[in-house]
Motif scaffolding. Structure first.
Motif, PDB file in Angstrom:
ATOM      1  N   PHE A   1       3.982  -4.712  14.215  1.00  0.00           N
ATOM      2  CA  PHE A   1       4.048  -5.203  12.843  1.00  0.00           C
ATOM      3  C   PHE A   1       3.716  -4.117  11.828  1.00  0.00           C
ATOM      4  O   PHE A   1       2.857  -3.261  12.064  1.00  0.00           O
ATOM      5  CB  PHE A   1       3.060  -6.349  12.637  1.00  0.00           C
ATOM      6  CG  PHE A   1       3.521  -7.672  13.184  1.00  0.00           C
ATOM      7  CD1 PHE A   1       4.283  -8.540  12.416  1.00  0.00           C
ATOM      8  CD2 PHE A   1       3.184  -8.046  14.474  1.00  0.00           C
ATOM      9  CE1 PHE A   1       4.691  -9.760  12.917  1.00  0.00           C
ATOM     10  CE2 PHE A   1       3.587  -9.269  14.993  1.00  0.00           C
ATOM     11  CZ  PHE A   1       4.351 -10.130  14.215  1.00  0.00           C
ATOM     12  N   ALA A   2       4.388  -4.200  10.677  1.00  0.00           N
ATOM     13  CA  ALA A   2       3.983  -3.418   9.512  1.00  0.00           C
ATOM     14  C   ALA A   2       2.608  -3.887   9.058  1.00  0.00           C
ATOM     15  O   ALA A   2       2.217  -5.036   9.310  1.00  0.00           O
ATOM     16  CB  ALA A   2       4.998  -3.580   8.385  1.00  0.00           C
TER      17      ALA A   2
ATOM     18  N   PRO B   1      -1.674   1.836  10.001  1.00  0.00           N
ATOM     19  CA  PRO B   1      -2.236   1.155   8.826  1.00  0.00           C
ATOM     20  C   PRO B   1      -1.797   1.845   7.540  1.00  0.00           C
ATOM     21  O   PRO B   1      -1.168   2.905   7.548  1.00  0.00           O
ATOM     22  CB  PRO B   1      -3.736   1.306   9.036  1.00  0.00           C
ATOM     23  CG  PRO B   1      -3.872   2.588   9.801  1.00  0.00           C
ATOM     24  CD  PRO B   1      -2.672   2.640  10.707  1.00  0.00           C
ATOM     25  N   MET B   2      -2.121   1.234   6.412  1.00  0.00           N
ATOM     26  CA  MET B   2      -1.852   1.853   5.130  1.00  0.00           C
ATOM     27  C   MET B   2      -2.651   3.148   4.988  1.00  0.00           C
ATOM     28  O   MET B   2      -3.789   3.237   5.437  1.00  0.00           O
ATOM     29  CB  MET B   2      -2.225   0.897   3.999  1.00  0.00           C
ATOM     30  CG  MET B   2      -1.350  -0.340   3.932  1.00  0.00           C
ATOM     31  SD  MET B   2       0.367   0.029   3.551  1.00  0.00           S
ATOM     32  CE  MET B   2       0.194   0.657   1.879  1.00  0.00           C
ATOM     33  N   LEU B   3      -2.049   4.143   4.344  1.00  0.00           N
ATOM     34  CA  LEU B   3      -2.750   5.398   4.098  1.00  0.00           C
ATOM     35  C   LEU B   3      -3.655   5.260   2.881  1.00  0.00           C
ATOM     36  O   LEU B   3      -3.455   4.399   2.024  1.00  0.00           O
ATOM     37  CB  LEU B   3      -1.732   6.520   3.880  1.00  0.00           C
ATOM     38  CG  LEU B   3      -0.816   6.832   5.064  1.00  0.00           C
ATOM     39  CD1 LEU B   3       0.160   7.923   4.678  1.00  0.00           C
ATOM     40  CD2 LEU B   3      -1.613   7.237   6.289  1.00  0.00           C
TER      41      LEU B   3
ATOM     42  N   ALA C   1       6.275   8.442  -3.903  1.00  0.00           N
ATOM     43  CA  ALA C   1       7.438   7.562  -4.017  1.00  0.00           C
ATOM     44  C   ALA C   1       7.211   6.279  -3.225  1.00  0.00           C
ATOM     45  O   ALA C   1       7.546   5.177  -3.694  1.00  0.00           O
ATOM     46  CB  ALA C   1       8.691   8.281  -3.528  1.00  0.00           C
ATOM     47  N   HIS C   2       6.639   6.399  -2.022  1.00  0.00           N
ATOM     48  CA  HIS C   2       6.318   5.195  -1.243  1.00  0.00           C
ATOM     49  C   HIS C   2       5.271   4.344  -1.958  1.00  0.00           C
ATOM     50  O   HIS C   2       5.342   3.106  -1.940  1.00  0.00           O
ATOM     51  CB  HIS C   2       5.811   5.599   0.142  1.00  0.00           C
ATOM     52  CG  HIS C   2       6.824   6.278   1.008  1.00  0.00           C
ATOM     53  ND1 HIS C   2       8.125   5.844   1.119  1.00  0.00           N
ATOM     54  CD2 HIS C   2       6.722   7.371   1.815  1.00  0.00           C
ATOM     55  CE1 HIS C   2       8.784   6.628   1.962  1.00  0.00           C
ATOM     56  NE2 HIS C   2       7.952   7.564   2.385  1.00  0.00           N
TER      57      HIS C   2
ATOM     58  N   ALA D   1       3.910   2.920   2.112  1.00  0.00           N
ATOM     59  CA  ALA D   1       3.002   4.065   2.192  1.00  0.00           C
ATOM     60  C   ALA D   1       2.174   3.971   3.469  1.00  0.00           C
ATOM     61  O   ALA D   1       0.942   3.943   3.451  1.00  0.00           O
ATOM     62  CB  ALA D   1       2.112   4.125   0.963  1.00  0.00           C
ATOM     63  N   SER D   2       2.850   3.906   4.577  1.00  0.00           N
ATOM     64  CA  SER D   2       2.208   3.867   5.886  1.00  0.00           C
ATOM     65  C   SER D   2       3.006   4.766   6.819  1.00  0.00           C
ATOM     66  O   SER D   2       4.042   5.305   6.441  1.00  0.00           O
ATOM     67  CB  SER D   2       2.158   2.429   6.426  1.00  0.00           C
ATOM     68  OG  SER D   2       3.467   1.886   6.538  1.00  0.00           O
TER      69      SER D   2
END
Length: 439
Positions: free
Chosen positions: A387-388, A433-435, A152-153, A171-172
């Motif tokens: 930060f994202a 970080p992003m997965l 979903a992310h 998705a992190s």
């Protein structure tokens, strides 16, 4: 300097104490403990009108996929939603785009969640450009039940990128410290705070968690050997090793962009200074040479520069130094007290905590190229900005209604989301970080 676990009163937890009882692999909390209630305030300067239909058969899955997608996009503040569920659409439908244009929708999302005999789920969705009358093609994911939230992310990220042109960061994962009574836990959760799991549970405070660039490890500070040491722990397995256990204090770890080194604060030689060490604990190199307290270091995304906090000018301010060594330069000049620097992954921004005229501590944002600064928050006790991974949001800790909570803010300060956990105080958030992409 008085001993405290407050980042402000100790220049980032430099002298804060904790007692580690055990390292552990992730274990899930109960449903009541794990669930965040996201409260959103404000809207973006512009919003994209987006119609979203409830996914067909998603009630047969353990996760409300379309609701997760909506909540993700809503937190960005960039979307205005219309409910398209009454039309009973899925990814195979040919929607009446003229009708949606008449309702001023720019885009339309619909899909399905089909349970399979082997226990997996087939998740599909379709994004329509209502204005151009074009579809973007059906995307499908064949996944296990445990991956439903993650997919979903991922879908929210794809929609975000298609409609804004920027990468999404839903998705992190985030990490933070949760305190319930006398128990402190190092938590790992989805970017929306859901699915929280404990990587570490101890009876004393935890400070300075930091994600590795690959998202697989966390560095933090412990008293594993009876004094402050820096530990690196594998998030999935719980295995850990001490990487800085020198004479004096070992604190404030931050990863290099390549994940091979840490910059830490050590008092092994004289005072509290910055050192660069390899992740296995060898190759120690002193970076700063001052008679002040230098701490709270963080790397620039390209690895060339290290930003840090120092009281070498009499009060805490943010400085920078070449990662290879050299003279330090002062970065913050607005305000008498500035700490906790965080550099955006795109290298454009620095967020930090600055004291304002009324004595409060608020999240500030500096454009590094110009030095222009703005205050993003209106609270008084902000801490630990991060930060994202897409550089579009900042997570931070603050106090609200007598409790310590986590919040996110957009870079213009217009949109904020509070992520409270009942009966817990939340501190020291750091955005990972992003997965890796699901297959």
């Amino acid at each position: 300097m008085q001993l405290s676990v407050s980042r402000r009163s100790t220049l980032g937890g430099l002298l804060g104490g904790l007692a580690l009882t055990a390292g552990s692999a992730l274990w899930p909390l109960s449903e009541a403990q794990a669930q965040f209630r996201v409260e959103i305030s404000g809207v973006g300067a512009t919003q994209i009108p987006l119609a979203l239909a409830r996914f067909r058969d998603e009630t047969r899955s353990p996760q409300p996929v379309s609701a997760i997608i909506k909540a993700d996009l809503e937190r960005s503040g960039l979307f205005k939603f219309m409910d398209a569920s009454a039309d009973k659409l899925d990814e195979t439908s040919r929607p009446a785009l003229a009708d949606w244009r008449a309702k001023n929708a720019d885009a339309l999302v619909m899909g399905s969640v089909t349970p399979l005999a082997d226990g997996r789920f087939d998740v599909r969705y379709q994004l329509w450009d209502v204005l151009k009358g074009k579809e973007n093609g059906v995307r499908s994911f064949l996944i296990g039940a445990s991956e439903l939230r993650q997919v979903a992310h991922r879908i929210a990220d794809e929609i975000y990128e298609k409609l804004t042109g920027d990468k999404g960061a839903f998705a992190s994962r985030i990490a933070y410290v949760s305190k319930v009574g006398k128990q402190h836990m190092l938590m790992v959760a989805d970017s929306d705070g859901e699915g929280a799991q404990a990587a570490l549970t101890i009876g004393q405070p935890i400070i300075s968690p930091a994600w590795s660039p690959d998202g697989g490890r966390l560095a933090y500070v412990s008293f594993l050997t009876g004094k402050a040491t820096v530990v690196v722990q594998d998030v999935a397995s719980g295995r850990y090793r001490t990487v800085a256990d020198f004479k004096g204090t070992n604190s404030s770890p931050a990863w290099s962009p390549d994940g091979k080194q840490l910059v830490v604060t050590l008092s092994r030689d004289t005072g509290s200074q910055l050192y660069v060490i390899n992740v296995n604990g060898d190759g120690v190199r002193r970076l700063t040479q001052s008679g002040a307290i230098d701490t709270e270091a963080t790397w620039s995304p390209d690895g060339s520069t290290i930003y840090f906090v120092s009281d070498r000018g009499g009060a805490p301010q943010i400085y920078k130094v070449p990662a290879a060594g050299g003279a330090a330069q002062r970065v913050t000049f607005s305000g008498a007290y500035n700490i906790s620097p965080a550099i955006s992954p795109d290298g454009r921004w620095m967020s930090y905590i600055g004291q304002v005229d009324n004595g409060g501590y608020r999240v500030h944002l500096m454009e590094l190229s110009s030095g222009n600064v703005k205050v993003l928050t209106d609270t008084r006790d902000d801490e630990s900005p991060s930060f994202a991974p897409n550089s579009k949001l900042i997570i931070y800790a603050t106090r609200a209604q007598g409790r310590e909570v986590l919040m996110t803010t957009s870079l213009d300060g217009r949109v904020k989301a509070k992520l409270p956990v009942p009966q817990a105080d939340l501190r020291e958030p750091v955005w990972g970080p992003m997965l890796a992409a699901l297959r």
